[in-house]
Write a protein that holds these residues in place. Structure first.
Motif, PDB file in Angstrom:
ATOM      1  N   ASP A 275    -141.291   4.461   7.655  1.00  8.21           N
ATOM      2  CA  ASP A 275    -141.817   5.812   7.848  1.00  8.21           C
ATOM      3  C   ASP A 275    -143.202   5.889   7.205  1.00  8.21           C
ATOM      4  O   ASP A 275    -143.849   4.873   6.989  1.00  8.21           O
TER       5      ASP A 275
ATOM      6  N   ASP B   3    -137.551  10.021  18.598  1.00  3.80           N
ATOM      7  CA  ASP B   3    -136.654  10.102  17.461  1.00  3.80           C
ATOM      8  C   ASP B   3    -136.618   8.760  16.730  1.00  3.80           C
ATOM      9  O   ASP B   3    -136.233   7.741  17.315  1.00  3.80           O
TER      10      ASP B   3
ATOM     11  N   ALA C 219    -134.651   7.433  14.454  1.00  2.12           N
ATOM     12  CA  ALA C 219    -133.344   6.769  14.375  1.00  2.12           C
ATOM     13  C   ALA C 219    -133.008   6.075  15.692  1.00  2.12           C
ATOM     14  O   ALA C 219    -132.555   4.922  15.693  1.00  2.12           O
TER      15      ALA C 219
ATOM     16  N   VAL D 196    -132.599  10.554   9.221  1.00  2.00           N
ATOM     17  CA  VAL D 196    -132.815   9.341  10.003  1.00  2.00           C
ATOM     18  C   VAL D 196    -131.875   8.246   9.509  1.00  2.00           C
ATOM     19  O   VAL D 196    -131.222   7.568  10.297  1.00  2.00           O
TER      20      VAL D 196
ATOM     21  N   SER E 254    -128.357   8.844  10.671  1.00  2.00           N
ATOM     22  CA  SER E 254    -128.240   8.588  12.108  1.00  2.00           C
ATOM     23  C   SER E 254    -128.258   7.100  12.428  1.00  2.00           C
ATOM     24  O   SER E 254    -127.543   6.642  13.319  1.00  2.00           O
TER      25      SER E 254
END
Length: 131
Positions: free
Chosen positions: A9, A77, A79, A112, A115
């Motif tokens: 990230d 997304d 994840a 995240v 998930s």
């Protein structure tokens, strides 16, 4: 060869911790291969993943350790992107950074990490939690 997918990230500390775990995995550097995955949620400037500080930090650490790597970028997304990349490359392990969140924060905003853990069909390692 041990193939690891690392979700990166914007947090440089998360990237460092994830790469440290790759380096500490059993085996020689030559026996490890890493796919760094960065998913842009918002990218109005059109930057590439290699321009993101945390991705550059992870790349430099892997190079210094002599570990082969590639950078994958996507949008959407995070994840879903991490899990689908792990499936596409048939990764042996997925590593993601953890963070402290209240139970309400997890319920309202999702996670995240959570998930990825629930969606991955392979082992997932969560690095130490940063404040």
């Amino acid at each position: 060869m041990y193939h690891v997918v690392v979700g990166v990230d914007e947090e440089e500390e998360h990237a460092r911790r994830c790469v440290e775990e790759v380096v500490n995995l059993p085996g020689e550097s030559s026996e490890k291969r890493v796919t760094l995955v960065h998913s842009f949620v918002d990218n109005p400037s059109g930057a590439s993943a290699t321009q993101v500080h945390s991705v550059r930090e992870a790349s430099e650490m892997l190079e210094a350790a002599g570990i082969e790597y590639e950078v994958e970028e996507s949008s959407g997304d995070p994840a879903d992107v991490i899990v689908s990349t792990a499936d596409d490359v048939d990764a042996d392990l997925v590593i993601v950074g953890g963070r402290k969140r209240s139970p309400a924060g997890k319920a309202l905003f999702g996670s995240v990490t959570q998930s990825v853990i629930l969606g991955a069909a392979r082992p997932v390692m969560v690095t130490g939690v940063a404040n």
